[in-house]
Design a protein around this motif. Sequence first.
Motif, PDB file in Angstrom:
ATOM      1  N   ASN A  54      11.306  -0.309   5.478  1.00  0.00           N
ATOM      2  CA  ASN A  54      11.858  -0.049   3.924  1.00  0.00           C
ATOM      3  C   ASN A  54      10.416  -0.053   3.322  1.00  0.00           C
ATOM      4  OD1 ASN A  54      12.862  -0.429   1.556  1.00  0.00           O
ATOM      5  ND2 ASN A  54      13.706  -2.469   1.803  1.00  0.00           N
ATOM      6  N   VAL A  56       9.998   0.066   0.062  1.00  0.00           N
ATOM      7  CA  VAL A  56      10.284  -0.390  -1.391  1.00  0.00           C
ATOM      8  C   VAL A  56       8.901  -1.523  -1.521  1.00  0.00           C
ATOM      9  CG1 VAL A  56      11.658  -1.672  -2.929  1.00  0.00           C
ATOM     10  CG2 VAL A  56      12.668  -0.056  -1.502  1.00  0.00           C
ATOM     11  N   GLY A  57       8.414  -1.438  -2.592  1.00  0.00           N
ATOM     12  CA  GLY A  57       7.180  -2.468  -2.724  1.00  0.00           C
ATOM     13  C   GLY A  57       5.995  -2.240  -1.894  1.00  0.00           C
ATOM     14  N   LYS A  58       5.825  -1.266  -1.058  1.00  0.00           N
ATOM     15  CA  LYS A  58       4.603  -1.142  -0.425  1.00  0.00           C
ATOM     16  C   LYS A  58       3.965   0.175  -0.764  1.00  0.00           C
ATOM     17  CE  LYS A  58       6.793  -3.308   3.633  1.00  0.00           C
ATOM     18  NZ  LYS A  58       8.174  -2.893   4.191  1.00  0.00           N
ATOM     19  N   ARG A  59       2.559   0.267  -0.872  1.00  0.00           N
ATOM     20  CA  ARG A  59       1.939   1.476  -1.017  1.00  0.00           C
ATOM     21  C   ARG A  59       1.871   2.251  -0.088  1.00  0.00           C
ATOM     22  NH1 ARG A  59      -3.197   2.411   0.198  1.00  0.00           N
ATOM     23  NH2 ARG A  59      -4.350   1.278   1.320  1.00  0.00           N
ATOM     24  N   ALA A  69      -0.588   2.764  -8.696  1.00  0.00           N
ATOM     25  CA  ALA A  69      -0.527   1.709  -9.567  1.00  0.00           C
ATOM     26  C   ALA A  69      -0.205   2.470 -10.949  1.00  0.00           C
ATOM     27  CB  ALA A  69      -1.522   1.119  -9.835  1.00  0.00           C
ATOM     28  N   SER A  72       3.550   4.100 -10.837  1.00  0.00           N
ATOM     29  CA  SER A  72       4.621   3.251 -10.896  1.00  0.00           C
ATOM     30  C   SER A  72       4.831   2.504 -12.292  1.00  0.00           C
ATOM     31  CB  SER A  72       4.521   2.178  -9.900  1.00  0.00           C
ATOM     32  OG  SER A  72       2.923   1.238 -10.420  1.00  0.00           O
ATOM     33  N   GLU A  74       2.585   0.832 -13.958  1.00  0.00           N
ATOM     34  CA  GLU A  74       1.690  -0.592 -14.365  1.00  0.00           C
ATOM     35  C   GLU A  74       0.600  -0.047 -15.137  1.00  0.00           C
ATOM     36  OE1 GLU A  74       0.915  -2.406 -10.685  1.00  0.00           O
ATOM     37  OE2 GLU A  74       2.902  -2.441  -9.956  1.00  0.00           O
TER      38      GLU A  74
END
Length: 181
Positions: A54, A56-59, A69, A72, A74
């Motif tokens: 999965n 999601v949430g990993k670079r 960053a 996304s 941020e």
Amino acid sequence: MTRSQLFRLGVSAIVASACGTSQPAPAPVVARPKAVVTAAPPPPPTSSLQYAYNPVGKRDPFRAPGPAARLSGEAEETPLCSEALCQYKLDELTVVAVMSGDANPAAMVEDRAGMGFLVHRFSKVGKEGGQVTAISRECLTVTAYVSGVDGKARPSRTEMCVRPDQRNAPVLDYLTGKPRP
């Protein structure tokens, strides 16, 4: 015919016959290995747990951390330099002394607390990421590149000079008795 001529004729006949009648040597017989029959490996054991990656949430490991960053959404504030003088704004610093007339001029800069820093050409100064580009007799020039409305970086030069009350009295020329410029 002489004896030496006969000898030469005989040697040339032997050489000619040896060159024309040579046959290649027979190739060596190599025994071929027999094919080995092995049993098929057993199938891997099946388990009831299946792994699924999965992301999601990993670079992405194939991209640099910085652009990921920014993509996304941020807002990450990265400092332009990590030196001690990069913590201050230019208006918080005052020029105390300038040492010019050397191949490598220097200046002494103080913050509001009275902490002194020695600055040379190409030293980083200020939160804007400025760099000391020139040190003259009583001033130093700090150049920072600021992006404009159109997105292009333009140089912004700021001159920081020694305050008039801290300037030295004029130096007298001993030959003429007049102040030097």
